[in-house]
Design a protein around this motif. Structure first.
Motif, short mmCIF file in Angstrom:
data_model
loop_
_atom_site.label_atom_id
_atom_site.label_comp_id
_atom_site.label_asym_id
_atom_site.label_seq_id
_atom_site.Cartn_x
_atom_site.Cartn_y
_atom_site.Cartn_z
N LEU A 151 0.86 -1.19 0.00
CA LEU A 151 0.00 0.00 0.00
C LEU A 151 0.89 1.24 0.00
CD1 LEU A 151 -2.93 1.14 0.25
CD2 LEU A 151 -2.60 1.05 2.74
N ASN A 152 0.73 2.06 -1.03
CA ASN A 152 1.61 3.21 -1.20
C ASN A 152 1.12 4.39 -0.36
OD1 ASN A 152 3.28 5.22 -2.09
ND2 ASN A 152 3.02 4.76 -4.27
N LEU A 153 1.87 4.69 0.71
CA LEU A 153 1.52 5.81 1.59
C LEU A 153 2.36 7.04 1.26
CD1 LEU A 153 1.30 3.94 5.03
CD2 LEU A 153 -0.55 4.43 3.41
N VAL A 211 -2.80 14.03 -3.88
CA VAL A 211 -3.80 15.09 -3.83
C VAL A 211 -3.13 16.47 -3.72
CG1 VAL A 211 -5.91 15.86 -2.70
CG2 VAL A 211 -5.27 13.44 -2.60
N PRO A 212 -3.27 17.31 -4.76
CA PRO A 212 -2.65 18.64 -4.69
C PRO A 212 -3.18 19.41 -3.49
CG PRO A 212 -3.49 18.19 -6.91
CD PRO A 212 -3.99 17.09 -6.01
N GLY A 213 -2.28 20.10 -2.76
CA GLY A 213 -2.70 20.87 -1.60
C GLY A 213 -2.68 20.09 -0.30
N LYS A 214 -2.46 18.76 -0.41
CA LYS A 214 -2.37 17.93 0.79
C LYS A 214 -1.02 17.23 0.80
CE LYS A 214 -6.62 16.78 2.92
NZ LYS A 214 -7.18 15.72 3.75
N PRO A 215 -0.42 17.08 1.98
CA PRO A 215 0.82 16.30 2.02
C PRO A 215 0.54 14.84 1.68
CG PRO A 215 0.18 16.98 4.25
CD PRO A 215 -0.83 17.54 3.31
N GLN A 216 1.58 14.15 1.24
CA GLN A 216 1.40 12.71 1.04
C GLN A 216 1.01 12.07 2.38
OE1 GLN A 216 5.05 10.47 0.93
NE2 GLN A 216 6.11 12.21 0.03
N ILE A 217 0.27 10.94 2.27
CA ILE A 217 -0.34 10.32 3.45
C ILE A 217 0.66 10.14 4.60
CG2 ILE A 217 -1.49 8.25 4.32
CD1 ILE A 217 -3.33 9.57 2.49
N ALA A 218 1.83 9.62 4.31
CA ALA A 218 2.76 9.28 5.38
C ALA A 218 3.45 10.50 5.99
CB ALA A 218 3.80 8.28 4.89
N TYR A 219 3.21 11.69 5.40
CA TYR A 219 3.68 12.93 6.03
C TYR A 219 2.54 13.60 6.82
CZ TYR A 219 8.19 12.95 3.49
OH TYR A 219 9.45 12.67 3.00
N ASP A 220 1.40 12.92 6.93
CA ASP A 220 0.24 13.41 7.68
C ASP A 220 -0.17 12.24 8.59
OD1 ASP A 220 -2.36 13.94 8.56
OD2 ASP A 220 -3.01 14.80 6.65
N GLU A 224 -2.08 11.68 11.09
CA GLU A 224 -3.50 11.35 11.33
C GLU A 224 -4.10 10.63 10.13
OE1 GLU A 224 -6.34 14.27 12.67
OE2 GLU A 224 -4.91 15.04 14.16
N ALA A 225 -3.80 11.14 8.93
CA ALA A 225 -4.30 10.49 7.71
C ALA A 225 -3.72 9.09 7.57
CB ALA A 225 -3.94 11.34 6.49
N MET A 226 -2.45 8.92 7.95
CA MET A 226 -1.81 7.61 7.86
C MET A 226 -2.49 6.60 8.79
SD MET A 226 2.22 6.84 8.23
CE MET A 226 2.79 5.66 9.43
N GLU A 227 -2.79 7.04 10.01
CA GLU A 227 -3.45 6.15 10.97
C GLU A 227 -4.84 5.73 10.44
OE1 GLU A 227 -2.43 6.37 15.02
OE2 GLU A 227 -3.06 4.30 14.70
N SER A 228 -5.59 6.70 9.92
CA SER A 228 -6.93 6.37 9.37
C SER A 228 -6.82 5.42 8.20
CB SER A 228 -7.64 7.64 8.89
OG SER A 228 -7.67 8.60 9.91
#
Ligand code: DHB
Length: 308
Positions: free
Chosen positions: A123-125, A130-139, A141-145
């Protein structure tokens, strides 16, 4: 001598492609299959096919490469079809999944699960999506979800593709999150170092068209960062395995990734530049190093890096 193991699956060699290289089309995946790589992974896929960014979107340099591909891929059904037809007795197959949202990843993982294949999911984190959002693994909370949702729908072992981190506090927090998700059984370190800028002084210009020339770098530029990330997660995640990726162009760098803790080792830029014949060379160079040092297996090397 070169046999490796991940998730209890046997590999004839620890070497494979890094997702994104030599894996968009069936013909490229078949070339990986025919090569001396121990396994192969498909291009990161989205729900629907994508053309990706305008060209030039990849350029090799003296020290590596820069790219902003924009996730060109044939859509997950294309790679799922390939995975359905694949002969798993020949070599293991990984599928890289990179949905543009949590919901897209859940939909793809559900469909792949329904196919009941022995394919391994990475799974690529760390996808610049998404433009305007950091990649998942740099966020975080988003990574945990994302990991919570993926664990619920996939409900079997899987791995994650991580970006490089550059701060010990980030190694600690990312590893703690991964350790809260026991189905995450392997961690691939690293994706490209993001948003670098290569300049050609003759043309006084950037070298790739998308994003004003900004892109992810690989190759020699990233080897020490890759080794640090492999070793940081190897040390912090004793119940998981690590796949090394970054800066591999000879047997020496494969051996470094193994010392740092890698169970398998991926090849990106050097594969793009040399082609699938690189795997025969890397296997031979790694075997020569192991024999010269008197090692009889990769397990004798893995994670045995000495500190001073
Ligand atoms: C692309 C780049 C990445 O680093 C990644 O993880 C997925 C896709 C791309 O630009 O295609």
């Amino acid at each position: 001598l070169l046999s490796a193991s991940l998730l209890g699956i046997d590999f004839a060699s620890p070497l494979m492609n890094a997702s994104g290289v030599c894996c968009r089309y069936n013909e490229e995946l078949d070339a990986m299959l025919a090569s001396d790589a121990g396994s192969l992974i498909t291009k990161s896929c989205t729900l629907l096919p994508r053309e990706g960014n305008p060209e030039p979107r990849y350029t090799a340099t003296a020290l590596g490469s820069i790219n902003s591909m924009g996730l060109p891929n044939e859509g997950y059904e294309y790679y799922l079809d390939y995975a359905v037809k694949h002969d798993y007795a020949k070599k293991p197959l990984f599928m890289s999944v990179a949905g543009l949202s949590l919901e897209d990843n859940m939909a793809m993982l559900t469909a792949i699960r329904e196919a009941k294949l022995p394919a391994i999911v990475e799974l690529n984190l760390s996808c610049p999506n998404v433009p305007g959002k950091p990649q998942i693994a740099y966020d975080f909370e988003a990574m945990e979800s994302m990991l919570e949702a993926a664990s619920r729908v996939w409900a079997q072992p899987f791995g994650v593709k991580m970006p490089p981190y550059f701060d010990i506090a980030h190694f600690d927090e990312a590893a703690a999150i991964l350790n809260r998700h026991p189905l995450v059984k392997f961690i691939t370190c690293i994706n490209s170092i993001g948003n670098a800028l290569v300049i050609d002084i003759e043309r006084e210009s950037v070298v790739i068209k998308p994003k004003d020339g900004f892109g992810g770098i690989g190759g020699d530029y990233v080897l020490p960062t890759a080794l640090a990330n492999v070793n940081a997660f190897f040390r912090r995640c004793p119940d998981k395995q690590v796949i090394g990726c970054g800066g591999v162009k000879s047997g020496a760098e494969v051996f470094m990734h193994l010392l740092a803790g890698a169970s398998l080792v991926q090849v990106g830029t050097a594969l793009q530049e040399e082609g699938c014949g690189i795997f025969a060379r890397l296997n031979a160079e790694l075997a020569e190093i192991l024999q010269r040092k008197g090692y009889r297996s990769l397990e004798e090397v893995r994670g045995k890096l000495r500190t001073l």
